[in-house]
Scaffold this active site. Sequence first.
Site, PDB file in Angstrom:
ATOM      1  N   ASP A 196       0.835  -1.204   0.000  1.00 45.09           N
ATOM      2  CA  ASP A 196       0.000   0.000   0.000  1.00 45.09           C
ATOM      3  C   ASP A 196       0.870   1.254   0.000  1.00 45.09           C
ATOM      4  O   ASP A 196       0.676   2.170  -0.817  1.00 45.09           O
ATOM      5  CB  ASP A 196      -0.915  -0.012   1.225  1.00 45.09           C
ATOM      6  N   LYS A 200       1.616   4.350  -2.950  1.00 46.80           N
ATOM      7  CA  LYS A 200       1.490   5.784  -2.657  1.00 46.80           C
ATOM      8  C   LYS A 200       2.768   6.550  -2.989  1.00 46.80           C
ATOM      9  O   LYS A 200       2.706   7.658  -3.526  1.00 46.80           O
ATOM     10  CB  LYS A 200       1.098   5.966  -1.185  1.00 46.80           C
TER      11      LYS A 200
END
Length: 400
Positions: A196, A200
């Site tokens: 994750d 980003k």
Amino acid sequence: MIKIAVMGYGTIGSGVVKVLETNQDSICKKIGEGVEVKYILDLRDFEGDPVQSKVVHDYQTIAQDPEVSIVVESMGGVEPAYTFVKAMLEAGKSVTTSNKALVAAHGAKLIAAAKENNVNFMFEASVGGGIPIIRALNSCLTADRIEEITGIVNGTTNYILTKMAEEGCDFDEVLKDAQEKGYAEKDPTADIEGHDAGRKIAILTSLIAGQQVDFEDIHTEGISKITATDILYAKKMGRVIKLLASSTQTDDTYAVMTAPFLIPKDHPLYTVNGVFNAVFVRGNMLGDAMFYGSGAGSLPTASAVVADVVELAKHIGRHIELVWNPEKLEIADYRQQPARFFVRTAADRESVEKVFGTVEYIEVPQAAGETGFVTQEMKEEEYEKKAAELGNVVQMIRFH
């Protein structure tokens, strides 16, 4: 009256509707006219819910309605989100999304589609939840050359590491607690293994470089191997362990990595605890700055989405230029980047010094029978060779 549609009525989508309803007056004043949710796209019917009459099941209903000018995508995942968003842009509707998987994979293509159709594609909530980092990079910091951007951008891992540090608990115990409190998914792999955060930092690096950065190219390590003993060593050194997503300018590209780091007390990210997120930025003119706030949750993330809705509403009929070319950026080889390394090993000091030379030893009573030390600065490649030669390495965490 500006008509909008929300695709996906889960945690974020329902939060968007709530923010629009709760702050309707102030939002309308900022735009100059009213905003109404005309459609909600979802597989479910939501019988008895006030939104039931707005629910549709076919995305083409939204795409083919000329009254709808702005669409919120909060479905998650790459498909069918990509197909639906592309269709909306091609139908002349601006789109905002909180979907980092979609933006990381297809951001450049969707920005190009938006430009071609004189609409806009925004994604503030895809990184850092409610923290306005993307808007800052695209507007406030455009005069700077960004030399470094490093963030704590995953609330789940930050909560786990904070609780381990404060209570001395083991990883598995804290993960279970995080799942019970709703801070971690039933399958937490994407969070705890760093995927994750990797997506980003791929988005942020693509924006500051102006080219596509593929998250698959980013060296990524998670926190699942961090132990209570590691936390004890960190405290002895006056540091904390944080999962950092980091991008640093090197020559004409960027060195990008997601991994646990040992942060000193004088670094701004040292005090970022719990589910909070923060992004540290260093500009060649600005110097150092940090953006801090709620990195997850329905309403903080929805707030960032609605901020995009307001911006899109102010620019109906006008494309906002955003540089993110589809040409792939070859990021720097992480093995060529210098660092200092904290190492735990079953080898004795004589063996350590034979391989690593001069080191700084760290001792904690609870780690009897092993040697903890900090290396001098060296390239990752050199460390890997020495670690292989030494053998018996229990743990390695980089200094930041």
